[in-house]
Design a protein around this motif. Structure first.
Motif, PDB file in Angstrom:
ATOM      1  N   PHE A  82       0.718  -1.137  -0.045  1.00  0.00           N
ATOM      2  CA  PHE A  82      -0.326   0.164   0.118  1.00  0.00           C
ATOM      3  C   PHE A  82       0.710   1.253  -0.138  1.00  0.00           C
ATOM      4  CE2 PHE A  82       0.732  -0.890   4.448  1.00  0.00           C
ATOM      5  CZ  PHE A  82       0.875   0.148   5.142  1.00  0.00           C
ATOM      6  N   HIS A  83       0.477   2.343  -0.636  1.00  0.00           N
ATOM      7  CA  HIS A  83       1.066   3.506  -0.670  1.00  0.00           C
ATOM      8  C   HIS A  83       0.542   4.832  -0.830  1.00  0.00           C
ATOM      9  CE1 HIS A  83       0.730   4.141  -5.079  1.00  0.00           C
ATOM     10  NE2 HIS A  83       0.983   2.867  -5.117  1.00  0.00           N
ATOM     11  N   GLU A  84      -0.927   4.934  -0.422  1.00  0.00           N
ATOM     12  CA  GLU A  84      -1.804   5.843  -0.491  1.00  0.00           C
ATOM     13  C   GLU A  84      -2.983   5.787   0.513  1.00  0.00           C
ATOM     14  OE1 GLU A  84      -1.553   8.499  -4.460  1.00  0.00           O
ATOM     15  OE2 GLU A  84      -2.539   6.578  -4.642  1.00  0.00           O
ATOM     16  N   ASN A  85      -3.381   6.622   1.121  1.00  0.00           N
ATOM     17  CA  ASN A  85      -4.604   6.539   1.674  1.00  0.00           C
ATOM     18  C   ASN A  85      -4.806   8.160   2.268  1.00  0.00           C
ATOM     19  OD1 ASN A  85      -6.760   6.442   3.701  1.00  0.00           O
ATOM     20  ND2 ASN A  85      -6.184   4.454   4.418  1.00  0.00           N
ATOM     21  N   THR A  86      -6.116   8.733   1.312  1.00  0.00           N
ATOM     22  CA  THR A  86      -6.347  10.070   1.434  1.00  0.00           C
ATOM     23  C   THR A  86      -6.744  10.295   2.983  1.00  0.00           C
ATOM     24  OG1 THR A  86      -6.907   9.967  -0.787  1.00  0.00           O
ATOM     25  CG2 THR A  86      -7.547  11.875   0.444  1.00  0.00           C
ATOM     26  N   MET A  87      -7.803   9.255   3.415  1.00  0.00           N
ATOM     27  CA  MET A  87      -8.473   9.466   4.743  1.00  0.00           C
ATOM     28  C   MET A  87      -7.112   9.760   6.034  1.00  0.00           C
ATOM     29  SD  MET A  87     -11.088   9.902   5.851  1.00  0.00           S
ATOM     30  CE  MET A  87     -11.249  10.342   7.846  1.00  0.00           C
ATOM     31  N   VAL A  88      -6.286   8.976   5.809  1.00  0.00           N
ATOM     32  CA  VAL A  88      -5.388   9.147   6.880  1.00  0.00           C
ATOM     33  C   VAL A  88      -4.405  10.347   6.591  1.00  0.00           C
ATOM     34  CG1 VAL A  88      -3.260   7.762   8.030  1.00  0.00           C
ATOM     35  CG2 VAL A  88      -4.701   6.665   6.373  1.00  0.00           C
ATOM     36  N   GLU A  89      -4.148  10.796   5.495  1.00  0.00           N
ATOM     37  CA  GLU A  89      -3.509  12.126   5.137  1.00  0.00           C
ATOM     38  C   GLU A  89      -4.409  13.057   5.675  1.00  0.00           C
ATOM     39  OE1 GLU A  89      -0.453  12.125   3.668  1.00  0.00           O
ATOM     40  OE2 GLU A  89      -0.233  10.575   2.612  1.00  0.00           O
ATOM     41  N   VAL A  90      -5.489  13.183   5.591  1.00  0.00           N
ATOM     42  CA  VAL A  90      -6.412  14.452   6.056  1.00  0.00           C
ATOM     43  C   VAL A  90      -6.355  14.301   7.351  1.00  0.00           C
ATOM     44  CG1 VAL A  90      -8.913  15.217   6.135  1.00  0.00           C
ATOM     45  CG2 VAL A  90      -7.754  14.454   4.057  1.00  0.00           C
ATOM     46  N   VAL A  91      -6.419  13.131   8.131  1.00  0.00           N
ATOM     47  CA  VAL A  91      -6.479  13.007   9.637  1.00  0.00           C
ATOM     48  C   VAL A  91      -5.025  13.571  10.095  1.00  0.00           C
ATOM     49  CG1 VAL A  91      -6.346  11.437  11.642  1.00  0.00           C
ATOM     50  CG2 VAL A  91      -8.039  11.132   9.923  1.00  0.00           C
ATOM     51  N   TRP A  92      -4.109  13.236   9.749  1.00  0.00           N
ATOM     52  CA  TRP A  92      -2.763  13.631  10.228  1.00  0.00           C
ATOM     53  C   TRP A  92      -2.447  14.904   9.731  1.00  0.00           C
ATOM     54  CZ3 TRP A  92      -0.275   8.489   8.601  1.00  0.00           C
ATOM     55  CH2 TRP A  92       0.327   8.523   7.233  1.00  0.00           C
ATOM     56  N   THR A  93      -3.156  15.701   9.215  1.00  0.00           N
ATOM     57  CA  THR A  93      -3.060  17.147   8.775  1.00  0.00           C
ATOM     58  C   THR A  93      -3.971  17.854   9.696  1.00  0.00           C
ATOM     59  OG1 THR A  93      -2.716  16.469   6.503  1.00  0.00           O
ATOM     60  CG2 THR A  93      -3.067  19.060   7.089  1.00  0.00           C
ATOM     61  N   VAL A  94      -5.001  17.387   9.857  1.00  0.00           N
ATOM     62  CA  VAL A  94      -6.081  18.105  10.565  1.00  0.00           C
ATOM     63  C   VAL A  94      -5.788  18.079  12.086  1.00  0.00           C
ATOM     64  CG1 VAL A  94      -8.563  18.569  11.416  1.00  0.00           C
ATOM     65  CG2 VAL A  94      -7.853  18.113   8.930  1.00  0.00           C
ATOM     66  N   VAL A  95      -5.376  16.882  12.569  1.00  0.00           N
ATOM     67  CA  VAL A  95      -5.404  16.703  14.156  1.00  0.00           C
ATOM     68  C   VAL A  95      -4.119  17.313  14.666  1.00  0.00           C
ATOM     69  CG1 VAL A  95      -4.645  15.060  15.955  1.00  0.00           C
ATOM     70  CG2 VAL A  95      -6.599  14.506  14.209  1.00  0.00           C
ATOM     71  N   PRO A  96      -3.029  17.466  14.107  1.00  0.00           N
ATOM     72  CA  PRO A  96      -1.966  18.593  14.583  1.00  0.00           C
ATOM     73  C   PRO A  96      -2.351  19.809  14.554  1.00  0.00           C
ATOM     74  CG  PRO A  96      -1.075  16.820  12.983  1.00  0.00           C
ATOM     75  CD  PRO A  96      -2.627  16.744  12.922  1.00  0.00           C
ATOM     76  N   PHE A  97      -3.221  20.213  13.519  1.00  0.00           N
ATOM     77  CA  PHE A  97      -3.621  21.732  13.387  1.00  0.00           C
ATOM     78  C   PHE A  97      -4.359  22.033  14.464  1.00  0.00           C
ATOM     79  CE2 PHE A  97      -6.622  24.979  11.950  1.00  0.00           C
ATOM     80  CZ  PHE A  97      -5.684  26.003  11.456  1.00  0.00           C
ATOM     81  N   LEU A  98      -5.433  21.120  15.197  1.00  0.00           N
ATOM     82  CA  LEU A  98      -6.145  21.389  16.242  1.00  0.00           C
ATOM     83  C   LEU A  98      -5.418  21.562  17.545  1.00  0.00           C
ATOM     84  CD1 LEU A  98      -9.233  19.156  15.116  1.00  0.00           C
ATOM     85  CD2 LEU A  98      -9.083  21.497  14.993  1.00  0.00           C
ATOM     86  N   ILE A  99      -4.399  20.500  17.602  1.00  0.00           N
ATOM     87  CA  ILE A  99      -3.483  20.580  18.755  1.00  0.00           C
ATOM     88  C   ILE A  99      -2.788  21.727  18.925  1.00  0.00           C
ATOM     89  CG2 ILE A  99      -1.492  19.337  19.794  1.00  0.00           C
ATOM     90  CD1 ILE A  99      -2.234  16.991  18.760  1.00  0.00           C
ATOM     91  N   LEU A 100      -2.409  22.267  17.590  1.00  0.00           N
ATOM     92  CA  LEU A 100      -1.692  23.661  17.605  1.00  0.00           C
ATOM     93  C   LEU A 100      -2.584  24.872  18.307  1.00  0.00           C
ATOM     94  CD1 LEU A 100       0.349  23.494  14.462  1.00  0.00           C
ATOM     95  CD2 LEU A 100       1.052  23.829  16.704  1.00  0.00           C
ATOM     96  N   LEU A 101      -3.603  24.814  17.725  1.00  0.00           N
ATOM     97  CA  LEU A 101      -4.928  25.729  18.291  1.00  0.00           C
ATOM     98  C   LEU A 101      -4.870  25.631  19.816  1.00  0.00           C
ATOM     99  CD1 LEU A 101      -8.044  25.730  15.656  1.00  0.00           C
ATOM    100  CD2 LEU A 101      -6.132  27.279  15.955  1.00  0.00           C
ATOM    101  N   PHE A 102      -4.957  24.601  20.308  1.00  0.00           N
ATOM    102  CA  PHE A 102      -5.490  24.270  21.687  1.00  0.00           C
ATOM    103  C   PHE A 102      -3.953  24.933  22.175  1.00  0.00           C
ATOM    104  CE2 PHE A 102      -4.850  20.795  25.158  1.00  0.00           C
ATOM    105  CZ  PHE A 102      -6.051  21.353  25.652  1.00  0.00           C
ATOM    106  N   MET A 103      -2.795  25.000  21.732  1.00  0.00           N
ATOM    107  CA  MET A 103      -1.615  25.565  22.310  1.00  0.00           C
ATOM    108  C   MET A 103      -1.541  27.103  22.280  1.00  0.00           C
ATOM    109  SD  MET A 103       1.453  23.177  20.996  1.00  0.00           S
ATOM    110  CE  MET A 103       1.734  21.580  21.275  1.00  0.00           C
TER     111      MET A 103
END
Lengths: 376, 528, 72
Positions: free
Chosen positions: A85-106
């Motif tokens: 396997f070498h692609e998964n759009t869902m995972v990519e979106v998750v690990w872009t959005v989640v760090p972003f939310l953590i940053l907002l929290f900081m």
């Protein structure tokens, strides 16, 4: 959020244990965390740091737990066959959005602290801080007095000829004195190059920029002595211009300020007084040690190729007027700064001193009036 | 076959090119020039390393023992300039020269003679920097950031430094133009941009960054020069200038520079990990977008190096938010590498060890970067040893480790000989351990309040400094193992390398014999 | 000789190379000149404007060129 606690967490004790394996002696020699805070801002900074560090530690354990699991299980030597396997759009979106939310929290607590840090309005008192190569001066604007603050550590300690004292490199002749529980606004500037005023226990760091005045503030809530250093490279003696702040009770401060005002009034002295050569060289020796010896050296020999010798130099044995001009105005494009901020008496004394110290024997005794006349 | 290098250098047909020294001076071959860049960079790495060890020797104990403060400042300044402009950047260009034509199936770089020139500008620049130590007044001692007004005070060593920066800047710009043109115009048929190996992508973006920011640095130091000698006052408050403006201009160069240093390393790691995981790179497209995202963001975060100059509150907030945002695309890259490793079939030869070491330690540097991006915390940590620890984690354990990995990865292709795996593993573990001994304690020093760039320090910093110095010397000497491993391989002392020494290697360079012939892909390969 | 027209046609590749290089060099020149000129005129906003405009210009150039190549 977790408030800063006095007790040391487990990690701290583990680390201290590890550090005990080191050869050197005193526990104080291996400070590893922020200094004890003395202002609310410094406390907020430490809380913020702990908050973010713990988030980082959690992410770190998660991410590298996965990595090391993979390293031990998905290796060829244990017979693991590679998936393709070498692609998964869902995972990519998750690990872009989640760090972003953590940053907002900081960012929320960080923004609150920075707004407080920058709020220099309605201070109870104001002190002007000026950085020089290489010392600080403090002017109490409301009370009309001021003084210089020089490193007090003897050269012998720095050159390892004497045992180093407890506050090695962090001690000065005249500390900044302020009252406790008072909002002190500092107007910070510099005379020659950029310096930075920094007292860790106050959480305050502000660059001192020549030609510009910047400000900062602190409200110390504990009586005590707090030590900091210049934090911006400012030349040869950058490591040797500490900052010491004495926080005293309001009563003690009032007494101290009154004494300083009396002293300032007396220091004006009698401008018509005629000084003898001995008086001048005695006073000049002190002025020289505080202002000139860092470059030209106590023995007047300077540093070859960097700072010229005064012993036997044409300037210190030639015409008086030329030397006075250089001392007053500095020398362009060299490290020789202008010293016109010193008093007429100090300048007359130091010029006299250099013209009569070491091998120089001009016999000149300059009077403060000559300096006054040379000022434009 | 008439190809581009033939046009530039008639007679270079592989049979009678000059030999000996003249071969290296006149060469227009991308492989020769790549080799020159890499050896030059190693030499500078040693010079800068000796300076670092001088610094650490002085800081071994409180008090002044080894050097005087002015010379100490020269050491910190030159160590920074030499490592950034002399070691890391030329090493990256060396990799680009060797690998980009082979990875995209091109016969050579687009401008072969300009390529020669961009390399041969570097040794004079290095000579200017090193000789500045011996001129009256000594070398520049104002820090590698060259902040005025301190830089206005220095002697002629400062001028030599400014000229060196000019020359190295010109070299970088020419090198970058060459790389961009090669990638855009000389790809083999069928090699679309989105099929290129990721190393080519990261270098393409790096080259754009270089073209944009090196002229800015050149402009800034030119203004310093005119301030020093021609009576202008760009940065002199007394003449109506502003010393802080230099810092804005410098960091407008300096922050993208950070990514110029790390992006090629990202590219190398992105080649190594899929090969040794025997699995295609996860999220190729998102890797490309993340790289571009990092590059674009890098232009709007520069003032986080200047939180303490006293910017307006709105400025501090903007730069804090923008800086923290960079964590997002950087995180995407880390996660993609992990997903590439996940459920692979991994082996751990030296290149993979360095890539994993890179991932682990670079991430730690990333976390301290995040801590520093929080402006209120930066007010404490700015200009302390915490910052020193942070940028050594990303530049040494980041870029340098990736470059070590890249060297071991491609040495068999370059020399035709396998490197000695035992020696390389020893090099890895020695570097990893000593690096952490040297730099991890510096976090504590910074937190406890030790400013950077000081030749002497208060007693409470003594123990960690001693430990850090021990680690630094260990790290310095560990690099001799690296030299031994490389020289052994170059002299053909080892097993003969097959065309494809790594089972998982599926990029174009592995279709060539080892060592790679002097001229490759004169007939373009067909990429499906 | 492989049947790869874009490579065998040396003149065309060279011309394309030179065009790319000149465009890139002009970006470098704008940045170098821009930063000094803006300082000379004394406007920090002017400086940012020049630099920002040049960033957009080179991005636009790179993307536009790529699209154009793709269409061909």
């Amino acid at each position: 959020m977790v408030r800063f606690s006095q007790g040391r967490p487990l990690a701290a004790r583990l680390l201290a244990g590890l550090a005990a394996l080191l050869p050197a002696a005193a526990h104080a020699a291996r400070e590893w965390n922020f200094q004890q805070p003395a202002t609310d801002i410094a406390r907020q900074q430490i809380d913020l740091h702990s908050f973010i560090m713990w988030i980082c530690v959690a992410i770190f354990i998660g991410v590298f737990g996965v990595m090391f699991y993979s390293i031990f299980r998905h290796r060829k030597s244990v017979g693991h066959k590679a998936a393709q396997f070498h692609e998964n759009t869902m995972v990519e979106v998750v690990w872009t959005v989640v760090p972003f939310l953590i940053l907002l929290f900081m960012m929320y607590p960080a923004t609150k602290t920075i707004l407080a840090y920058k709020d220099t309005s309605s201070p109870d008192m104001t002190v002007k801080v000026t950085g020089y190569q290489w010392k600080w001066s403090y002017d109490y604007l409301q009370d009309g007095f001021g003084f210089y603050s020089n490193l007090k550590t003897p050269l012998a300690q720095i050159q390892n000829r004497e045992a180093k004292g407890e506050h090695y490199l962090l001690e000065v002749d005249n500390p900044l004195v302020v009252p406790v529980d008072t909002k002190v606004r500092l107007l910070i500037t510099a005379n020659d190059v950029i310096h930075a005023f920094w007292v860790p226990a106050f959480g305050l760091k502000q660059d001192a920029i020549p030609g510009f005045v910047r400000d900062g503030w602190f409200r110390a809530d504990r009586v005590g002595t707090y030590r900091g250093q210049c934090a911006e490279l400012c030349g040869k003696e950058h490591g040797f211009m500490p900052i010491v702040v004495e926080v005293v009770s309001k009563d003690d401060y009032a007494k101290w300020a009154a004494a300083q005002k009396t002293k300032a009034a007396a220091a004006g002295g009698d401008p018509a007084k005629v000084w003898t050569l001995n008086e001048l060289t005695a006073r000049g020796g002190d002025v020289y040690a505080a202002n000139c010896a860092a470059c030209h050296q106590a023995n007047g020999k300077g540093v070859p190729n960097a700072f010229p010798a005064l012993d036997g130099s044409k300037v210190a044995t030639g015409p008086k007027a030329d030397q006075i001009a250089i001392v007053l105005e500095g020398k362009a494009n060299t490290a020789m700064a202008a010293f016109k901020q010193l008093s007429d008496a100090d300048l007359a004394a130091v010029v006299t001193y250099t013209r009569n110290a070491w091998g120089n024997a001009t016999g000149d005794a300059l009077q403060p009036a000559e300096i006054k006349a040379a000022r434009k | 076959m008439s190809s581009i290098p033939h046009d530039h250098a008639p007679g270079h047909d592989g049979h009678h090119h000059p030999t000996g020294l003249m071969r290296w001076i006149t060469t227009t071959n991308h492989k020769d020039i790549g080799t020159l860049y890499l050896w030059f960079s190693f030499a500078m790495f040693m010079v800068g390393g000796v300076m670092a060890l001088t610094i650490r020797a002085e800081l071994f104990q409180p008090g002044l023992q080894v050097v005087d403060p002015e010379f100490f400042n020269s050491m910190t300044t030159l160590h920074g300039l030499i490592m950034v402009f002399g070691a890391i950047m030329p090493a990256a260009v060396g990799f680009a020269n060797w690998m980009i034509p082979m990875l995209i199936g091109a016969p050579d770089m687009a401008f072969a003679r300009m390529n020669n020139w961009s390399f041969w500008l570097l040794p004079p620049a290095a000579i200017l920097l090193v000789t500045s130590l011996f001129v009256p007044g000594g070398a520049a001692a104002a820090g590698w950031t060259l902040y005025p007004p301190l830089t206005i005070q220095g002697g002629m060593g400062m001028d030599l430094t400014i000229f060196a920066v000019h020359i190295m800047g010109a070299s970088s710009i020419m090198g970058s133009i060459n790389i961009v043109t090669t990638i855009l115009n000389l790809r083999a048929p069928g090699m679309t941009l989105m099929k290129m190996p990721l190393f080519c992508w990261t270098w393409l973006i790096t080259a754009y960054l270089l073209i944009a920011v090196m002229p800015v640095l050149a402009g800034a130091v030119t203004m310093l020069l005119t301030d020093r000698h021609f009576g202008t006052s760009f940065f002199n408050a007394a003449g109506g200038g502003d010393p802080v403006l230099f810092q804005h201009v410098f960091w407008f160069f300096g922050h993208p520079e950070v990514y110029i240093i790390i992006l090629p390393a990202f590219g190398i790691v992105s080649q190594i990990i899929p090969t040794f995981a025997r699995k295609p790179l996860f999220g190729y497209a998102s890797m490309v977008y993340a790289t571009a995202g990092i590059a674009i963001l890098s232009f709007i975060v520069w003032a986080h190096h200047m939180f303490t100059v006293g910017m307006p509150t709105a400025g501090v907030l903007f730069f804090m938010y923008a800086t923290a945002l960079i964590a997002v695309p950087t995180g995407v890259k880390i996660f993609n590498w992990l997903a590439t490793m996940w459920r692979g079939s991994m082996t751990f030869e030296a290149p993979m060890m360095f890539a994993v070491g890179f991932l682990f330690l670079f991430t730690m540097g990333g976390f301290t970067g995040l801590v520093l991006s929080i402006a209120p915390i930066d007010m404490q940590l700015h200009d302390t040893y915490y910052v020193v620890a942070h940028f050594h984690y990303v530049m040494v354990a980041g870029s340098l480790f990736a470059f070590f990995g890249g060297i071991y990865y491609w040495l068999p292709k370059w020399t035709g000989t396998m490197y000695d795996e035992k020696v390389a593993q020893l090099h890895f573990w020695a570097s990893l351990i000593t690096f952490n001994v040297a730099f991890f304690p510096q976090h504590f020093l910074g937190l406890a309040g030790m400013p950077r760039r000081i030749p002497d320090y208060a007693q409470q910093f003594a123990d960690w400094n001693m430990l850090s110095s021990i680690g630094a010397f260990g790290f310095g000497f560990s690099q001799l193992i690296f030299l031994y491993a490389v020289v052994k391989c170059v002299r053909g002392n080892g097993a003969k390398a097959p065309a494809r020494p790594w089972e998982g290697g599926d990029t174009l360079e592995w279709t060539l014999p080892s060592p790679a012939p002097y001229h490759t892909f004169e007939t373009p390969p067909v990429v499906k | 000789m492989a049947p790869a027209p874009s490579r065998n046609d040396d003149g065309r590749v060279r011309a394309a190379n030179v065009r790319t290089a000149l465009a890139l060099a002009s970006i470098a020149a704008v940045f170098f000149g821009g930063v000094i000129a803006a300082k000379f005129m004394g406007g920090w906003t002017t400086g940012m404007g020049v630099v920002g405009f040049a960033v957009l210009l080179f991005l636009g150039f790179a993307i536009g060129r790529n699209l154009w190549r793709g269409r061909r």
